[in-house]
Write an enzyme that holds these catalytic residues in place. Structure first.
Site, PDB file in Angstrom:
ATOM      1  CG  ASN A  58       4.463 -46.465  10.716  1.00 19.62           C
ATOM      2  OD1 ASN A  58       4.710 -45.273  10.582  1.00 19.62           O
ATOM      3  ND2 ASN A  58       3.380 -47.039  10.217  1.00 19.62           N
ATOM      4  N   GLY A  59       4.807 -44.548  13.483  1.00 18.58           N
ATOM      5  CA  GLY A  59       3.761 -43.791  14.186  1.00 18.58           C
ATOM      6  C   GLY A  59       4.397 -42.691  15.011  1.00 18.58           C
ATOM      7  CE  LYS A 117      -2.939 -30.828  -6.712  1.00 19.19           C
ATOM      8  NZ  LYS A 117      -2.380 -29.593  -6.426  1.00 19.19           N
ATOM      9  CG  HIS A 135     -13.550  -5.671 -14.085  1.00 19.92           C
ATOM     10  ND1 HIS A 135     -14.149  -4.429 -14.185  1.00 19.92           N
ATOM     11  CD2 HIS A 135     -13.945  -6.182 -12.880  1.00 19.92           C
ATOM     12  CE1 HIS A 135     -14.850  -4.185 -13.094  1.00 19.92           C
ATOM     13  NE2 HIS A 135     -14.748  -5.214 -12.289  1.00 19.92           N
ATOM     14  CB  CYS A 189       8.465 -45.438   9.493  1.00 19.01           C
ATOM     15  SG  CYS A 189       8.895 -43.861  10.219  1.00 19.01           S
ATOM     16  CD  GLU A 241      -0.310 -30.051  -9.897  1.00 18.06           C
ATOM     17  OE1 GLU A 241       0.919 -30.127  -9.943  1.00 18.06           O
ATOM     18  OE2 GLU A 241      -0.941 -29.719  -8.868  1.00 18.06           O
ATOM     19  CD  GLU A 250      -3.859 -26.682  -4.821  1.00 14.43           C
ATOM     20  OE1 GLU A 250      -3.419 -27.838  -4.853  1.00 14.43           O
ATOM     21  OE2 GLU A 250      -3.190 -25.679  -5.180  1.00 14.43           O
ATOM     22  NE  ARG A 284       4.472 -47.848   5.724  1.00 11.64           N
ATOM     23  CZ  ARG A 284       3.164 -47.678   5.939  1.00 11.64           C
ATOM     24  NH1 ARG A 284       2.321 -47.931   4.975  1.00 11.64           N
ATOM     25  NH2 ARG A 284       2.714 -47.220   7.088  1.00 11.64           N
ATOM     26  CD1 TRP A 315       7.457 -38.803   7.315  1.00 15.64           C
ATOM     27  CD2 TRP A 315       8.557 -38.919   5.387  1.00 15.64           C
ATOM     28  NE1 TRP A 315       7.236 -37.639   6.642  1.00 15.64           N
ATOM     29  CE2 TRP A 315       7.894 -37.677   5.464  1.00 15.64           C
ATOM     30  CE3 TRP A 315       9.306 -39.219   4.246  1.00 15.64           C
ATOM     31  CZ2 TRP A 315       7.976 -36.722   4.455  1.00 15.64           C
ATOM     32  CZ3 TRP A 315       9.381 -38.264   3.242  1.00 15.64           C
ATOM     33  CH2 TRP A 315       8.727 -37.043   3.355  1.00 15.64           C
ATOM     34  CE  LYS A 367       5.143 -34.260  -3.704  1.00 13.33           C
ATOM     35  NZ  LYS A 367       3.762 -33.861  -3.812  1.00 13.33           N
TER      36      LYS A 367
HETATM   37  C1  AGP Z   1       1.586 -28.965  -6.552  1.00 12.45           C
HETATM   38  O1  AGP Z   1       0.773 -30.028  -6.806  1.00 12.45           O
HETATM   39  C2  AGP Z   1       2.850 -28.988  -7.268  1.00 12.45           C
HETATM   40  N1  AGP Z   1       3.535 -30.180  -7.068  1.00 12.45           N
HETATM   41  C3  AGP Z   1       3.711 -27.756  -7.032  1.00 12.45           C
HETATM   42  O2  AGP Z   1       2.962 -26.611  -7.363  1.00 12.45           O
HETATM   43  C4  AGP Z   1       4.239 -27.586  -5.603  1.00 12.45           C
HETATM   44  O3  AGP Z   1       3.205 -27.197  -4.753  1.00 12.45           O
HETATM   45  C5  AGP Z   1       5.331 -26.523  -5.609  1.00 12.45           C
HETATM   46  O4  AGP Z   1       6.354 -26.947  -6.480  1.00 12.45           O
HETATM   47  C6  AGP Z   1       5.877 -26.277  -4.212  1.00 12.45           C
HETATM   48  O5  AGP Z   1       6.509 -27.430  -3.748  1.00 12.45           O
HETATM   49  P1  AGP Z   1       6.907 -27.516  -2.190  1.00 12.45           P
HETATM   50  O6  AGP Z   1       5.650 -27.446  -1.390  1.00 12.45           O
HETATM   51  O7  AGP Z   1       7.614 -28.830  -2.058  1.00 12.45           O
HETATM   52  O8  AGP Z   1       7.819 -26.356  -1.896  1.00 12.45           O
END
Ligand code: AGP
Length: 608
Positions: free
Chosen positions: A101-102, A485, A504, A2, A488, A481, A27, A75, A603
């Site tokens: 905060n904490g 990364k 294959h 927070c 994206e 993953e 935050r 938060w 996001k």
């Molecule tokens: C990951 O870096 C991406 N932002 C995306 O793949 C994300 O993981 C996915 O949209 C799931 O989001 P969530 O964890 O908020 O459900």
């Protein structure tokens, strides 16, 4: 995580507090509140929602006169976002107000003790226990009461405190959560970080652990936990506000990568008690756990990738069969589910549409659901039968890093809990797993601090067209993953494959100097992965290998080797992901990409 602020001075406090909170909204932004002493009493206004709700409620602070106050942007961790759970929290007659905060880890014990003494609590927060405990110990001397409370509360905190009968003072205290103080020509300030007060002063005091600050309008005095005065040097800050919000890091993604040691510690420690894994919010008895027939892990994107990792951990450690599904497939596949199954839903935001729909489908079929979520009060958190929160705090960068690492920790804790309840492991094994988990934060920190080699290496691939990731077993999961990364944030085409699958077909894509990143941390699969490395190198690939410290023979097989510290075979993903995050980040930065807001991505994907 927070944001807290405090002010005492010549000017009206409310507008100054609101302005400071605006700078701290990254935050936490699910509710906010301020308390101002209006000459007679402490007036408190707080509201659920973004700060602008509070700004409208207070007419930008105009209807809260007074030049002493504290403020908070939240938060949520304990208690969903609501007007009641928003801060400031206070005692019965509002003569003591607290912003925090904490996390107060022993808040329930304090609540039980004070309730037995006739206190009543109005919120679900851990913070109200501090306000009420201050009330319990207060005999007219704020410093004395604050010290008594600090000696009894456990966890992390930065506190801003007001006492109605000391209207010419604002108090602050800290342990583990960030807190700074500063003096300007118009008054004295406290804040969670410099962003909130930069426009007033660039000379700040960093309050140390177990320290208390006492602010008057033209001075700040500091005390240690024994009540003894402490001399402090101020530090001059020359960051601009934008940089300050990122804590001096160039991007939120890099800042959040460096927050992973703390995130892992914060997600782990509340669930470790005397060498046992205790998951209060699981809501399942040992018998419930023994009766689980199958786990179905359902999520999207990086959250789904933690499910791919977790399958190896639940099946290996707890011997429970696991299916892992991307939510957008699961929800339309009419999956065959049994009432003795458990559906585990994972989501940072708690609002991803496909994942939410998958949860609702499981509930409609009467299957128990457990959600691993980062946002308290989100739809998935509210609708799941039980929730396990990742304590990662707000994640601003679109590309998840710290929330991903916290989700892995939740899986490890659940697997140990399930394995113990099902008699697959004994006390000593549980203790050994916990010891390895508790080493992870420092090991992650070490990898982050040794970023130079991977940064230099990444700069060589800014112009790359195709990059492949391979691994076997749990190493395949992390290569998924690592590849996502990179894709994206750098927009470079990249694929991840089970290493044994290359021959294959995919191996036809390997050309001279094509970069192949091979993850080889699993002892039993190591020779096999090395043979795959040799396979692609003979076709001209340049191989970056991520392997365990001590596996030096990898130098003969790969072109470039990054070592990760030794850890338990189930936990290697938590370490191997760090060089992969750094690689993706420095390639993207090298390409001049907008790392925090990559093109075409949001996001949280809340649309169908
Ligand atoms: C990951 O870096 C991406 N932002 C995306 O793949 C994300 O993981 C996915 O949209 C799931 O989001 P969530 O964890 O908020 O459900």
């Amino acid at each position: 995580m927070c944001g807290i602020v405090g002010y005492i001075g010549e000017d009206q406090a409310a507008p100054i507090l609101l302005d400071g909170l605006e700078k701290l909204e990254y935050r936490g932004y699910d509710s906010a509140g301020i308390a101002v002493f209006d000459g007679k009493e402490i007036e408190i206004k707080k509201a659920k929602g973004r700060l602008k709700v509070l700004e409208e409620l207070t007419h930008d602070g105009a209807n809260m006169p007074g030049s002493v106050g504290i403020g908070h942007t939240r938060w949520a961790t304990h208690g969903e976002p609501s007007d009641i759970n928003a801060h400031p929290q206070y005692n019965k007659d509002k003569t003591i107000a607290v912003v925090h905060n904490g996390i107060i880890e022993n808040y329930q014990k304090i609540k039980d003790k004070l309730t037995a003494k006739g206190y009543s609590f109005i919120s679900e927060t851990d913070t109200e226990s501090v306000a009420q405990l201050l009330d319990y110990y207060y005999q007219g001397n704020p410093l004395e009461a604050i010290i008594k409370v600090m000696l009894r509360i456990e966890g992390s905190y930065s506190l801003g405190i007001m006492f109605a009968d000391h209207p010419d003072r604002v108090y602050a205290a800290r342990k583990d959560s960030p807190l700074i103080a500063g003096i300007a020509s118009d008054g004295s300030y406290i804040a969670s970080d410099v962003t909130a007060i930069l426009k007033h002063t660039r000379d700040v005091y960093y309050i140390d652990n177990q320290e208390i600050a006492c602010l008057s309008k033209d001075s700040i005095s500091f005390f240690n936990i024994d009540g003894e005065p402490v001399e402090k040097e101020s530090k001059h800050i020359d960051w601009d506000a934008n940089a300050a919000e990122k804590g001096g890091y160039e991007h939120f993604m890099l800042k959040e990568m460096y927050e992973q040691p703390k995130t892992v510690r914060d997600t782990l420690s509340p669930r470790i008690r005397k060498d046992h894994v205790v998951i209060d919010d699981l809501g399942m008895s040992n018998e419930d756990i023994r009766n689980i027939r199958r786990l179905h892990i359902v999520a999207c994107g990086s959250a789904y990738h933690t499910g791919v990792t977790a399958r190896y951990v639940y099946e290996g450690m707890a011997r429970i069969p696991v299916d892992v599904d991307v939510a957008s497939e699961f929800r339309y596949r009419d999956p065959i589910l049994d009432s003795r199954d458990l559906v585990i839903i994972i989501s940072q935001s708690g609002e991803t549409a496909d994942t939410l729909a998958a949860l609702r489908l499981a509930k409609k079929k009467g299957i128990p659901t457990l959600a691993i979520v980062n946002v308290v009060g989100s739809s998935i958190a509210r609708e799941a039968d039980s929730v396990m929160y990742t304590w990662a705090g707000p994640e601003i960068a679109v590309a998840t890093t710290k929330a991903y690492s916290a989700q892995l920790i939740c899986h490890y804790l659940l697997a140990i809990r399930f394995a113990k309840a099902r008699g697959e492991i004994n006390d000593d094994q549980e203790k050994a797993y916990i010891a390895d988990l508790e080493k992870l934060p420092d090991q992650i920190e070490m990898l982050l601090n040794n970023k130079n080699r991977i940064q230099k290496f990444a700069n060589r691939y800014v112009g790359a067209k195709d990059i492949f990731f391979i691994g076997r077993g749990i190493d395949y999961a992390i290569s998924l993953e690592g590849s996502l990364k990179l894709k994206e944030i750098s927009y470079i085409h990249s694929e991840a494959y089970p290493a044994g699958e290359l021959k294959h077909g995919t191996i036809s894509l390997i050309e001279d100097q094509t970069l192949v990143t091979a993850i080889a941390t699993q002892k039993d699969l190591y020779p096999k992965t090395v043979s795959n490395i040799v396979e692609v190198r003979t076709r001209g690939a340049f191989v970056l290998a991520v392997t365990n410290e001590g596996d030096t023979d990898m130098e003969e097989n790969a072109d470039y080797v990054i070592y990760i510290p030794q850890t338990n075979r189930y936990f290697t993903n938590s370490l191997a992901i760090i060089p992969l995050q750094l690689f993706a980040y420095y390639v993207a930065v090298g390409k001049g990409c907008d790392v925090d807001k990559p093109r075409n991505l949001a996001k949280s994907v809340t649309v169908e």
